[in-house]
Design a protein around this motif. Structure first.
Motif: not given
Length: 121
Positions: A99-121
């Motif tokens: 994302w960017s915070s303005s028209r002339h700002s460089p791109l920045a990256g952000s991460w979510g906190q993570g969510t567990q996905v478990t596939v198991s019988s």
């Protein structure tokens, strides 16, 4: 500052489905791309799927035909519909936004906190 809120992980049987959501909020002027990564224990984090603001998508080969990424630009939200889940899909899934915070700002990256996905019988 951008905050990402993820939801939708959980435990599912093989062959089942889950839908992940990630909503971005904060000082966002524009979002270039939104995506999902995953990391299983002992493995490196890998890109699962990504989508640009123009709708161009990219998928990990092993999820093609099973996972679908989509986004709602008005809500700054990205979704990952996961069908025909396999045990090897088990991992922590992380949302990533460029994302960017303005028209002339460089791109920045952000991460979510993570969510567990478990596939198991």
């Amino acid at each position: 500052q951008v905050q990402l809120v993820e939801s939708g992980g959980g435990l599912v049987q093989p062959g089942g489905s889950l839908r992940l959501s990630c909503a971005a909020s904060g000082s966002i002027f524009s979002i270039f791309s939104m995506g999902w990564y995953r990391q299983a224990p002992g493995n490196q984090r890998e890109l699962v799927a990504a989508i640009t603001s123009g709708g161009i998508t990219n998928y990990l080969d092993s999820v093609k035909g099973r996972f679908t990424i989509s986004r709602d630009n008005a809500k700054n939200t990205v979704y990952l519909q996961m069908n025909s889940l396999k045990p090897q899909d088990t991992a922590v899934y992380y949302c990533n936004v460029l994302w960017s915070s303005s028209r002339h700002s460089p791109l920045a990256g952000s991460w979510g906190q993570g969510t567990q996905v478990t596939v198991s019988s």
